[in-house]
Motif scaffolding. Structure first.
Motif, PDB file in Angstrom:
ATOM      1  N   PRO A 602       9.076  -1.756   0.341  1.00  0.00           N
ATOM      2  CA  PRO A 602       8.173  -0.564   0.684  1.00  0.00           C
ATOM      3  C   PRO A 602       8.759   0.724   1.538  1.00  0.00           C
ATOM      4  O   PRO A 602       9.298  -0.136   2.573  1.00  0.00           O
ATOM      5  N   PHE A 611       2.169   3.665   1.386  1.00  0.00           N
ATOM      6  CA  PHE A 611       3.406   3.631   0.556  1.00  0.00           C
ATOM      7  C   PHE A 611       3.874   5.092   0.068  1.00  0.00           C
ATOM      8  O   PHE A 611       3.147   5.641  -0.937  1.00  0.00           O
ATOM      9  N   LEU A 614       9.506   3.344  -2.767  1.00  0.00           N
ATOM     10  CA  LEU A 614      10.072   1.862  -2.790  1.00  0.00           C
ATOM     11  C   LEU A 614      11.675   1.934  -3.061  1.00  0.00           C
ATOM     12  O   LEU A 614      12.129   2.903  -3.682  1.00  0.00           O
ATOM     13  N   TRP A 661       4.727   1.491 -13.612  1.00  0.00           N
ATOM     14  CA  TRP A 661       3.752   1.500 -12.387  1.00  0.00           C
ATOM     15  C   TRP A 661       2.957   2.846 -12.459  1.00  0.00           C
ATOM     16  O   TRP A 661       1.742   2.959 -12.029  1.00  0.00           O
ATOM     17  N   ILE A 666      -0.521   2.918 -10.425  1.00  0.00           N
ATOM     18  CA  ILE A 666      -0.278   2.446  -8.869  1.00  0.00           C
ATOM     19  C   ILE A 666       1.017   2.856  -8.273  1.00  0.00           C
ATOM     20  O   ILE A 666       1.607   2.234  -7.324  1.00  0.00           O
ATOM     21  N   PRO A 668       4.013   4.720  -6.371  1.00  0.00           N
ATOM     22  CA  PRO A 668       4.143   5.533  -4.950  1.00  0.00           C
ATOM     23  C   PRO A 668       4.930   6.715  -5.609  1.00  0.00           C
ATOM     24  O   PRO A 668       5.153   7.006  -6.928  1.00  0.00           O
ATOM     25  N   GLU A 827       2.828  -6.003  -6.774  1.00  0.00           N
ATOM     26  CA  GLU A 827       1.738  -5.276  -7.244  1.00  0.00           C
ATOM     27  C   GLU A 827       0.678  -5.142  -6.672  1.00  0.00           C
ATOM     28  O   GLU A 827      -0.197  -4.149  -6.541  1.00  0.00           O
ATOM     29  N   LEU A 830       0.665  -2.709  -3.897  1.00  0.00           N
ATOM     30  CA  LEU A 830       0.468  -1.413  -4.381  1.00  0.00           C
ATOM     31  C   LEU A 830      -1.121  -0.781  -4.667  1.00  0.00           C
ATOM     32  O   LEU A 830      -1.221   0.278  -4.323  1.00  0.00           O
ATOM     33  N   ILE A 834      -1.346   2.160  -1.854  1.00  0.00           N
ATOM     34  CA  ILE A 834      -0.666   3.482  -2.259  1.00  0.00           C
ATOM     35  C   ILE A 834      -1.397   4.790  -1.864  1.00  0.00           C
ATOM     36  O   ILE A 834      -2.493   4.888  -1.705  1.00  0.00           O
TER      37      ILE A 834
END
Length: 844
Positions: A602, A611, A614, A661, A666, A668, A827, A830, A834
């Motif tokens: 992250p 975050f 990544l 994601w 979730i 970033p 996960e 996140l 996030i």
């Protein structure tokens, strides 16, 4: 005068004329163009023969994958041989038995060596096939759950020992391994049928390697020990002998011509003194002397010049009025002392003549060598009345001879010693070191990426660069040391009389520093570096070939270490080479077997703690070695070119995971992926990335590509085009490891960069180290002035985080936040942390 007497005089005159014509024809000078071409062909044959041996050794050690260099080198040797046999300047078939015999012997040795190379190619191809399939067979066998652990361990041990054969082995090693193969074959019925089949495949490939490798080793020994080098040396010696004989023969005929001329002059002078009515004949003889190619001087008995011809003026620069009446001492060069001239005149007084070489001085002050004959002219009573000197300038002949001797032992381009002379000097240094228990250092230097300069700027600039490198290397060593050029861009340095092996390190660092300075050639400023391998006597070998081979191997290790460095040869290099061989073989199959996986680290917003991004980092989960660190396999992937398909795999899977994601709500703000240098040089890079984005459905503004300063500065103009194309697609761009490369403000202004990543080496000691604090502050201030976002790498302590936040750094990543972890582990983080804030929103 009676008719009989007249006929006798006519016959004598015709005989004298025929003799003069014969002597003139055989006293001609040796053509320097022919001489230089023959010398160049002979020298090139010797150089190519050494290159052929080196290519065979590299093929045997798997340092080359193509037989084209060996075939091309053989063809060049045969071409130069044909030039010597049938070309415009051929030396064979010209009535020189010694040359013809040496040429026939060389032809036989060349044919034998060519046949050996063909056999080597066939054996090596079979061997490479078995070396390729043996690790696969062992791996397949070891993965069978039914195989006993002891049998798997023995198969793995057999694999390691057999792969080591590539690095050299003794007959006892082959016997030991053959015994190991035989033991594994005992009682096959105790294993299940599938295990038995897998084991048989392993043993089949192992037996093939044992058989062909031992035969190949013998072939390599026969090739490198072939007498072609001796045959080529014999050919050079035969030509040298013929050249010397031709030179001596020409000098002999010139001497005879001088004697005949002297006899004619004597006869003419005698006739002039006794028969003034024959003045017309003397006038004719005088004209003959005037038109002669050799210089002629006639002295009186007091040794004062009475007569000189036109050739005298052409050779010395003095006209007849400037010379007649003077003592010939004004022509003395100062190279001979008074005793020399006294000995000359004593010999003339005793025997009536003298012949030899003498250095003389021209009117312009230049000194030249001449072949001179001086004879005394006597009257009927035997008293000397005159002296006649006949001479010729032999400067060109001496230059040709010196050139022949020089080219036989030196490289024509750089004027450095060639392989032959270098090996002679190395052997002499080893002999001295052996007598006095001393140390000798040997450097093997290969220029890094020299081919790129040749291909882009042409061979003329490449040749100029080689000459400039040669001058710099010579300027870095002592007069007692030797710098040589073996072939292409490979140089060697002999360090004589070292105090200890470690002293070679200082010399290597000095050489690298000199090579790193820019070269200005033909309007181009060129940068180049070198990779240096070092072997030392007596630690790394006791003979020339072993030291050269070990230095060469160490040079390749320096290449693997990143170039622009030096490496000493050591016993561990065998283990390193084996590991590289096994790892490269496994790496080629890793993509097919889906052994790669991604971890993600992250990147947090220092202001909010959320975050923002990544960074995708590739990992290799080897079925036997477990998790292999990137530092072990990324350099191998770069060198082998596998980094390109691996990089595409990383980019595709990172984009696909980011899209997943995003679908889950979730994700970033962005996904960061590193580009390798090879990827960045791909002509279709933008198209490939665009295709991956289309395939995964990820928006370009969600992808951040990280590049290094060195990648963009190799070709700034081309890099700017690539970066503009990526920027126009909407992709974000970051400079990774900022501060460790060029750190040029000009490219930061020109290139469409969005992020600067401060290298971890500057973050590690903050805020305690004042220098690192100053550098970090300067980078942050620079980024803000250029409206760039700053990311700090390697943040591991709360003090570092607080310092960076206070200085205005926007983002950070490091073990304080999280180490790189798998998607499954990431996960939950996140879902909790996030904060998808866009850069544009913050600036507003």
């Amino acid at each position: 005068m009676s008719s009989a007497r007249l006929a006798l005089k006519v016959a004598a005159g015709l005989l004298a004329a025929a003799l003069v014509i014969f002597l003139l024809a055989n006293a001609r000078s040796i053509d320097p163009v022919t001489h230089s071409r023959v010398v160049a062909n002979l020298s090139k044959i010797q150089e190519l023969d050494s290159e052929l041996d080196e290519i065979v050794l590299k093929l045997r050690d798997a340092l080359l994958n193509s037989y084209d260099p060996a075939v091309a080198t053989l063809n060049l040797i045969k071409w130069h041989k044909r030039e010597l046999e049938q070309g415009e300047y051929a030396i064979a078939g010209r009535g020189e038995p010694e040359i013809d015999k040496a040429m026939a012997e060389f032809s036989r040795e060349l044919a034998q060596k060519e046949a050996l190379v063909e056999r080597f190619k066939s054996k090596n191809a079979l061997l490479k096939n078995s070396f390729h399939y043996l690790p696969l067979s062992v791996e397949t066998l070891s993965r069978d759950p039914r195989i006993p652990q002891a049998l798997s361990a023995r198969a793995q041990a057999l694999l390691r020992d057999i792969l080591l054969l590539r690095l050299g082995a003794a007959p006892a090693d082959y016997e030991r391994l053959a015994l190991a193969v035989a033991r594994l074959r005992q009682n096959p019925e105790r294993h299940p049928l599938p295990v038995r089949s897998g084991l048989e495949a392993v043993l089949l490939h192992a037996q093939n390697v044992l058989t062909h490798q031992e035969q190949l080793d013998r072939l390599v020994q026969e090739i490198t020990a072939a007498d072609m080098r001796n045959a080529s040396k014999s050919l050079v010696e035969a030509y040298n002998h013929a050249f010397e004989r031709g030179l001596k023969q020409a000098n002999l005929y010139r001497f005879i011509l001088l004697l005949v001329s002297l006899a004619l002059v004597t006869y003419a002078a005698h006739s002039f003194l006794r028969l003034r009515e024959n003045a017309k004949q003397l006038q004719i003889a005088t004209r003959a002397f005037e038109s002669a190619a050799e210089g002629v001087m006639i002295y009186d008995k007091e040794r004062r010049i009475m007569f000189v011809n036109k050739a005298f003026t052409r050779i010395t620069g003095y006209t007849p009025p400037e010379a007649v009446g003077r003592d010939p001492g004004f022509l003395r060069s100062g190279e001979h002392d008074a005793a020399f001239y006294e000995e000359v005149w004593n010999e003339i007084g005793g025997t009536g003549n003298w012949q030899g070489e003498m250095w003389r001085r021209r009117k312009d002050g230049g000194i030249y060598p001449e072949l001179r004959s001086i004879s005394a002219v006597k009257d009927e009573t035997g008293e000397t009345t005159h002296y006649v000197a006949v001479f010729t300038d032999i400067s060109q002949l001496k230059q040709d001879k010196a050139r022949l001797e020089f080219l036989a032992q030196h490289d024509a381009l750089t004027r450095l010693p060639n392989r032959t002379l270098f090996e002679d000097r190395l052997q002499a240094a080893l002999n001295r070191a052996h007598r006095h228990a001393g140390t000798v250092g040997l450097f093997f230097i290969d220029l890094d990426r020299f081919k790129d300069i040749n291909d882009s700027l042409g061979h003329a600039v490449g040749d100029q660069l080689l000459q400039a490198v040669a001058d710099r290397l010579k300027g870095c060593v002592r007069e007692t040391d030797t710098v040589a050029r073996l072939s292409g861009d490979e140089f060697t340095v002999l360090l004589d009389e070292l105090r200890k092996s470690g002293d070679a390190a200082g010399a290597a660092e000095k050489l690298l520093a000199v090579l790193a300075q820019p070269f200005t050639l033909s309007g181009h400023e060129l940068f180049i570096s070198g990779s240096i391998g070092i072997s030392c006597y007596p630690d790394d070998g006791s003979d020339t070939q072993t030291l050269l081979k070990n230095a060469d191997a160490a040079m390749y290790r320096a290449k693997e270490a990143g170039r622009n460095t030096y490496q000493f040869f050591s016993a561990e290099m065998n283990a390193h080479a084996l590991e590289r061989l096994v790892m490269t073989s496994s790496l080629r199959l890793a993509l097919e077997r889906n052994e790669f996986l991604l971890h993600y680290q992250p990147v947090v917003d220092l202001a909010t703690g959320g975050f923002n991004a990544l960074e995708a980092l590739v990992r290799w989960k080897h079925p036997e070695l477990g998790m292999v660190p990137p530092v072990r396999f990324i350099p191998l992937a770069e060198d082998s070119g596998l980094i390109v398909p691996i990089g595409e795999w990383v980019l595709k899977h990172a984009c696909a995971q980011m899209k997943a994601w995003q679908t889950g709500g979730i994700a970033p703000q962005r996904m960061a992926v590193n580009l390798s240098a090879r990827q960045f040089k791909q002509k279709e890079l933008a198209q490939r990335i665009e295709a991956i984005l289309d395939e995964t459905g990820l928006a370009p503004q969600c992808l951040e590509l990280e590049i290094t300063e060195s990648m963009v500065m190799q070709d700034p103009a081309e890099a700017e085009k690539v970066l503009d194309r990526l920027h126009n697609m909407g992709i974000l761009l970051a400079i990774d490891d900022f501060g460790t490369g060029y750190s040029s403000l000009s490219y930061l202004k020109r290139f469409p960069i969005d992020f600067l990543k401060i290298d971890r080496s500057f973050v590690r000691d903050t805020p305690g180290n004042p220098d690192d604090v100053a550098i970090t502050r300067a980078i942050i201030a620079l980024a803000k002035s250029l409206d760039l976002w700053v990311i700090a790498e390697g943040v591991e302590t709360e003090q570092q985080r607080a310092f960076l936040k206070a200085e205005g750094c926007e983002e950070a990543q490091g073990y304080l936040i999280s180490k790189p972890i798998s998607a499954e582990e990431l996960e939950p983080l996140l879902r909790k942390n996030i904060r998808p804030l866009l850069k544009a929103e913050r600036q507003s």
